[in-house]
Write a protein that holds these residues in place. Sequence first.
Motif, PDB file in Angstrom:
ATOM      1  N   TYR A  20     -39.912 -40.238  -3.363  1.00 59.08           N
ATOM      2  CA  TYR A  20     -39.008 -40.179  -2.217  1.00 59.08           C
ATOM      3  C   TYR A  20     -38.811 -41.559  -1.592  1.00 59.08           C
ATOM      4  O   TYR A  20     -37.739 -41.885  -1.088  1.00 59.08           O
ATOM      5  CB  TYR A  20     -39.536 -39.187  -1.174  1.00 59.08           C
ATOM      6  CG  TYR A  20     -39.225 -37.746  -1.505  1.00 59.08           C
ATOM      7  CD1 TYR A  20     -37.924 -37.256  -1.379  1.00 59.08           C
ATOM      8  CD2 TYR A  20     -40.220 -36.886  -1.948  1.00 59.08           C
ATOM      9  CE1 TYR A  20     -37.627 -35.928  -1.676  1.00 59.08           C
ATOM     10  CE2 TYR A  20     -39.934 -35.555  -2.246  1.00 59.08           C
ATOM     11  CZ  TYR A  20     -38.642 -35.085  -2.112  1.00 59.08           C
ATOM     12  OH  TYR A  20     -38.346 -33.782  -2.419  1.00 59.08           O
ATOM     13  N   HIS A  21     -39.856 -42.370  -1.643  1.00 56.41           N
ATOM     14  CA  HIS A  21     -39.724 -43.731  -1.117  1.00 56.41           C
ATOM     15  C   HIS A  21     -38.709 -44.534  -1.922  1.00 56.41           C
ATOM     16  O   HIS A  21     -37.999 -45.384  -1.378  1.00 56.41           O
ATOM     17  CB  HIS A  21     -41.087 -44.428  -1.128  1.00 56.41           C
ATOM     18  CG  HIS A  21     -41.992 -43.975  -0.021  1.00 56.41           C
ATOM     19  ND1 HIS A  21     -43.284 -44.423   0.124  1.00 56.41           N
ATOM     20  CD2 HIS A  21     -41.785 -43.103   1.008  1.00 56.41           C
ATOM     21  CE1 HIS A  21     -43.828 -43.843   1.183  1.00 56.41           C
ATOM     22  NE2 HIS A  21     -42.941 -43.051   1.733  1.00 56.41           N
ATOM     23  N   CYS A  22     -38.660 -44.276  -3.235  1.00 60.65           N
ATOM     24  CA  CYS A  22     -37.637 -44.947  -4.056  1.00 60.65           C
ATOM     25  C   CYS A  22     -36.241 -44.530  -3.605  1.00 60.65           C
ATOM     26  O   CYS A  22     -35.321 -45.358  -3.530  1.00 60.65           O
ATOM     27  CB  CYS A  22     -37.841 -44.593  -5.533  1.00 60.65           C
ATOM     28  SG  CYS A  22     -39.234 -45.419  -6.316  1.00 60.65           S
ATOM     29  N   LEU A  23     -36.093 -43.240  -3.293  1.00 64.07           N
ATOM     30  CA  LEU A  23     -34.808 -42.750  -2.807  1.00 64.07           C
ATOM     31  C   LEU A  23     -34.472 -43.380  -1.462  1.00 64.07           C
ATOM     32  O   LEU A  23     -33.316 -43.764  -1.206  1.00 64.07           O
ATOM     33  CB  LEU A  23     -34.846 -41.223  -2.690  1.00 64.07           C
ATOM     34  CG  LEU A  23     -33.544 -40.514  -2.303  1.00 64.07           C
ATOM     35  CD1 LEU A  23     -32.423 -40.843  -3.280  1.00 64.07           C
ATOM     36  CD2 LEU A  23     -33.764 -39.001  -2.231  1.00 64.07           C
ATOM     37  N   LEU A  24     -35.467 -43.527  -0.607  1.00 62.98           N
ATOM     38  CA  LEU A  24     -35.260 -44.190   0.686  1.00 62.98           C
ATOM     39  C   LEU A  24     -34.835 -45.641   0.486  1.00 62.98           C
ATOM     40  O   LEU A  24     -33.934 -46.141   1.165  1.00 62.98           O
ATOM     41  CB  LEU A  24     -36.550 -44.136   1.514  1.00 62.98           C
ATOM     42  CG  LEU A  24     -36.859 -42.820   2.231  1.00 62.98           C
ATOM     43  CD1 LEU A  24     -38.295 -42.834   2.750  1.00 62.98           C
ATOM     44  CD2 LEU A  24     -35.877 -42.584   3.361  1.00 62.98           C
ATOM     45  N   GLU A  25     -35.480 -46.327  -0.461  1.00 62.57           N
ATOM     46  CA  GLU A  25     -35.135 -47.718  -0.744  1.00 62.57           C
ATOM     47  C   GLU A  25     -33.689 -47.836  -1.211  1.00 62.57           C
ATOM     48  O   GLU A  25     -32.953 -48.744  -0.790  1.00 62.57           O
ATOM     49  CB  GLU A  25     -36.078 -48.278  -1.816  1.00 62.57           C
ATOM     50  CG  GLU A  25     -35.823 -49.736  -2.160  1.00 62.57           C
ATOM     51  CD  GLU A  25     -36.715 -50.241  -3.292  1.00 62.57           C
ATOM     52  OE1 GLU A  25     -36.345 -51.265  -3.917  1.00 62.57           O
ATOM     53  OE2 GLU A  25     -37.746 -49.611  -3.570  1.00 62.57           O
ATOM     54  N   ALA A  26     -33.270 -46.906  -2.068  1.00 65.43           N
ATOM     55  CA  ALA A  26     -31.886 -46.920  -2.556  1.00 65.43           C
ATOM     56  C   ALA A  26     -30.912 -46.688  -1.413  1.00 65.43           C
ATOM     57  O   ALA A  26     -29.885 -47.374  -1.292  1.00 65.43           O
ATOM     58  CB  ALA A  26     -31.707 -45.854  -3.642  1.00 65.43           C
ATOM     59  N   SER A  27     -31.240 -45.730  -0.546  1.00 69.38           N
ATOM     60  CA  SER A  27     -30.359 -45.401   0.573  1.00 69.38           C
ATOM     61  C   SER A  27     -30.227 -46.572   1.544  1.00 69.38           C
ATOM     62  O   SER A  27     -29.130 -46.904   1.998  1.00 69.38           O
ATOM     63  CB  SER A  27     -30.917 -44.174   1.312  1.00 69.38           C
ATOM     64  OG  SER A  27     -30.112 -43.861   2.437  1.00 69.38           O
ATOM     65  N   MET A  28     -31.348 -47.222   1.835  1.00 67.19           N
ATOM     66  CA  MET A  28     -31.321 -48.345   2.769  1.00 67.19           C
ATOM     67  C   MET A  28     -30.613 -49.560   2.176  1.00 67.19           C
ATOM     68  O   MET A  28     -29.979 -50.328   2.884  1.00 67.19           O
ATOM     69  CB  MET A  28     -32.745 -48.701   3.184  1.00 67.19           C
ATOM     70  CG  MET A  28     -33.406 -47.638   4.032  1.00 67.19           C
ATOM     71  SD  MET A  28     -35.154 -48.002   4.341  1.00 67.19           S
ATOM     72  CE  MET A  28     -34.997 -49.530   5.271  1.00 67.19           C
ATOM     73  N   MET A  39     -40.097 -47.725   6.691  1.00 68.38           N
ATOM     74  CA  MET A  39     -38.700 -47.675   6.249  1.00 68.38           C
ATOM     75  C   MET A  39     -37.803 -47.153   7.365  1.00 68.38           C
ATOM     76  O   MET A  39     -36.708 -47.684   7.605  1.00 68.38           O
ATOM     77  CB  MET A  39     -38.587 -46.792   5.002  1.00 68.38           C
ATOM     78  CG  MET A  39     -39.234 -47.404   3.765  1.00 68.38           C
ATOM     79  SD  MET A  39     -39.031 -46.355   2.302  1.00 68.38           S
ATOM     80  CE  MET A  39     -39.672 -47.461   1.037  1.00 68.38           C
ATOM     81  N   LEU A  40     -38.282 -46.117   8.063  1.00 69.17           N
ATOM     82  CA  LEU A  40     -37.530 -45.603   9.206  1.00 69.17           C
ATOM     83  C   LEU A  40     -37.378 -46.682  10.277  1.00 69.17           C
ATOM     84  O   LEU A  40     -36.309 -46.851  10.870  1.00 69.17           O
ATOM     85  CB  LEU A  40     -38.262 -44.398   9.805  1.00 69.17           C
ATOM     86  CG  LEU A  40     -37.937 -43.009   9.264  1.00 69.17           C
ATOM     87  CD1 LEU A  40     -38.895 -41.991   9.863  1.00 69.17           C
ATOM     88  CD2 LEU A  40     -36.497 -42.625   9.559  1.00 69.17           C
ATOM     89  N   LEU A  41     -38.461 -47.411  10.516  1.00 70.66           N
ATOM     90  CA  LEU A  41     -38.461 -48.475  11.509  1.00 70.66           C
ATOM     91  C   LEU A  41     -37.422 -49.532  11.180  1.00 70.66           C
ATOM     92  O   LEU A  41     -36.655 -49.976  12.049  1.00 70.66           O
ATOM     93  CB  LEU A  41     -39.865 -49.100  11.577  1.00 70.66           C
ATOM     94  CG  LEU A  41     -40.063 -50.273  12.537  1.00 70.66           C
ATOM     95  CD1 LEU A  41     -39.801 -49.849  13.982  1.00 70.66           C
ATOM     96  CD2 LEU A  41     -41.481 -50.831  12.393  1.00 70.66           C
ATOM     97  N   ALA A  58     -32.518 -37.840   6.832  1.00 73.29           N
ATOM     98  CA  ALA A  58     -32.302 -36.643   5.995  1.00 73.29           C
ATOM     99  C   ALA A  58     -33.267 -36.642   4.816  1.00 73.29           C
ATOM    100  O   ALA A  58     -33.799 -35.585   4.431  1.00 73.29           O
ATOM    101  CB  ALA A  58     -30.853 -36.611   5.506  1.00 73.29           C
ATOM    102  N   ILE A  59     -33.518 -37.824   4.252  1.00 66.27           N
ATOM    103  CA  ILE A  59     -34.450 -37.920   3.121  1.00 66.27           C
ATOM    104  C   ILE A  59     -35.879 -37.648   3.583  1.00 66.27           C
ATOM    105  O   ILE A  59     -36.650 -36.965   2.907  1.00 66.27           O
ATOM    106  CB  ILE A  59     -34.350 -39.308   2.447  1.00 66.27           C
ATOM    107  CG1 ILE A  59     -32.970 -39.484   1.810  1.00 66.27           C
ATOM    108  CG2 ILE A  59     -35.439 -39.485   1.398  1.00 66.27           C
ATOM    109  CD1 ILE A  59     -32.678 -40.893   1.333  1.00 66.27           C
TER     110      ILE A  59
END
Length: 327
Positions: free
Chosen positions: A226-234, A265-267, A246-247
């Motif tokens: 999920y962190h990889c998905l967060l990295e892609a989104s950011m 990542m949220l920060l 949402a992720i």
Amino acid sequence: RVLEEMHKAGHDIRLDAYTFNSLINVYANSGDVNGVRRVLDEMRVANVQPNIFTFNSLINAFANTDVPDAAGAMGVLEEMRVADVPPDRFTFYALMNAHKNTGDGEAAQQILQDMQDAGVQVDNYTFTSLLNVYVNAGDVDGSRRVMQQMRDAGVQPDAFTCKLLLDVGDMEGARAVIESVDDSKIKSEMLMSLLKSHAKMSDVDGARSVLQEIQDTGRTLNRAMYHCLLEASMGANVADTAGVRAIVDEMRGAGLDPDADTFNMLLTAHSRASGTEGAKTVLGEMYAAGIPPNEGTLRIVIVMHVEVQDVARTMMEKMQQAGIAVT
């Protein structure tokens, strides 16, 4: 010197090939060619003949220097010929390893040919080592030629092969390797490498597609995925706080509570979108969840210059309370 000290201490050390080779290996692993040479000289003085393990370690010493000495490694072959010690597969592995940063694909191909001429069986490690030479040179075409050689030899690629192809930017080649694998465990490892590549490319749709493929192998998604998905989104939209949240909600729905890295990542996303207030909001959520900040959190806040004397000091206190060293 080690042997001398042990003798002085009253230890009865048997000076045989095993003893000398064990000492040589210590120097070889640190890339100390001169150290290996000194022990090799002592070995000969003691009338102990160097064997295949001795020479392979010497080659490894050349490969492990700060700047691998491919020419020096190749020179060991002549010493082996004089000593009438035929090379084995580990000899060729070491020679290939010495060439990995040279970008000299022609020399690496010659090592492969010499290996085959010597009747030594080629395997996955052989081709992965050869592939590494081309990958480090950024040579996509050369990498693809190696993959064809690998297929022609009937050798199966593994997860590291796939990672190397992704490192050189050959997404198409990596995909072909993944599709050729039947083992679900190996395939999921390859897909994880592919997921990381999509994350680096800020490709959210690609990352989501790979996550589905990983699930199709029977593997449960974890926090790192999920962190990889967060990295892609950011990467795609640094200020898309709604998408990032949402992720994170999706993670929670999968039974994965956010950790310090998730909150970092949220920060980052909230601070870029709304500055100080956004950062304070996320930090408040982090503390409420009982997640202590880490050094990454502190670095983010300091880089943002967000009320450092207030927010950063509170954060450092939280880190110290959690037993996390602040350096």
